[in-house]
Design a protein around this motif. Sequence first.
Motif, mmCIF file in Angstrom:
data_model
loop_
_atom_site.group_PDB
_atom_site.id
_atom_site.type_symbol
_atom_site.label_atom_id
_atom_site.label_comp_id
_atom_site.label_asym_id
_atom_site.label_seq_id
_atom_site.Cartn_x
_atom_site.Cartn_y
_atom_site.Cartn_z
ATOM 1 N N GLY A 57 0.880 -1.309 0.024
ATOM 2 C CA GLY A 57 0.239 -0.013 0.048
ATOM 3 C C GLY A 57 0.718 1.182 -0.081
ATOM 4 O O GLY A 57 0.613 2.112 -0.733
ATOM 5 N N VAL A 58 1.900 1.144 0.705
ATOM 6 C CA VAL A 58 2.727 2.305 0.753
ATOM 7 C C VAL A 58 3.544 2.543 -0.260
ATOM 8 O O VAL A 58 3.875 3.742 -0.976
ATOM 9 N N GLY A 59 3.979 1.532 -0.903
ATOM 10 C CA GLY A 59 4.696 1.591 -2.437
ATOM 11 C C GLY A 59 3.767 2.041 -3.430
ATOM 12 O O GLY A 59 4.406 2.918 -4.181
ATOM 13 N N THR A 60 2.609 1.436 -3.324
ATOM 14 C CA THR A 60 1.759 1.855 -4.475
ATOM 15 C C THR A 60 1.438 3.507 -4.409
ATOM 16 O O THR A 60 1.327 4.143 -5.393
ATOM 17 N N SER A 61 1.079 3.912 -3.090
ATOM 18 C CA SER A 61 0.983 5.252 -3.120
ATOM 19 C C SER A 61 1.959 6.401 -3.321
ATOM 20 O O SER A 61 1.951 7.196 -3.936
ATOM 21 N N TYR A 67 5.370 9.593 -9.277
ATOM 22 C CA TYR A 67 5.499 9.648 -10.865
ATOM 23 C C TYR A 67 4.949 10.788 -11.582
ATOM 24 O O TYR A 67 5.619 11.557 -12.444
ATOM 25 N N PRO A 68 3.526 11.240 -11.479
ATOM 26 C CA PRO A 68 3.039 12.458 -11.924
ATOM 27 C C PRO A 68 3.796 13.703 -11.475
ATOM 28 O O PRO A 68 3.952 14.704 -12.329
ATOM 29 N N ALA A 69 4.230 13.698 -10.343
ATOM 30 C CA ALA A 69 5.126 14.838 -9.621
ATOM 31 C C ALA A 69 6.426 14.905 -10.576
ATOM 32 O O ALA A 69 6.643 16.113 -11.065
ATOM 33 N N TRP A 70 7.065 13.838 -10.688
ATOM 34 C CA TRP A 70 8.570 13.763 -11.367
ATOM 35 C C TRP A 70 8.309 14.222 -12.837
ATOM 36 O O TRP A 70 8.894 14.965 -13.344
ATOM 37 N N LYS A 71 7.203 13.819 -13.512
ATOM 38 C CA LYS A 71 6.861 13.810 -14.956
ATOM 39 C C LYS A 71 6.498 15.356 -14.962
ATOM 40 O O LYS A 71 6.920 16.084 -16.136
ATOM 41 N N THR A 72 5.801 16.021 -14.064
ATOM 42 C CA THR A 72 5.492 17.353 -14.040
ATOM 43 C C THR A 72 6.893 18.310 -13.810
ATOM 44 O O THR A 72 6.724 19.268 -14.620
#
Length: 83
Positions: A57-61, A67-72
Motif C-alpha cells: 500500500g505504501v509503495g503503490t501510494s 510519478y506524476p510529480a516527477w513527470k510534471t
Amino acid sequence: MSSLLDRIREYFGPLNAALLAIGSISLVVAGVSIVNVMLMSTSERNVDFLVLAFCFGVGTSLRSGLYPAWKTANRRPVEALNG
C-alpha cells in the motif's frame, strides 16, 4: 389549500427525521459489522501478510504520487500550464 399543505409538512417533518435516524443507526451498525469481520479475518492470518500488505500500500501510494510529480517537474512551466 395552504393550510392543507402546512398540515402535510407538519406530518412529514417528524417522519423524515425518524427515517433519517433509523438510516443513520443502520449505517453505523453495518460499519461496525464490517470492521469486526475485517479485524477477525486479519487477526487470524500470519503477521507477514499484514506487513506485506502495508508495504504494498505504501509503495503503490508513493509511486502513484511521485510519478506524476516527477513527470510534471521535468516539463517546462509553459507546457505544463497548456496541458
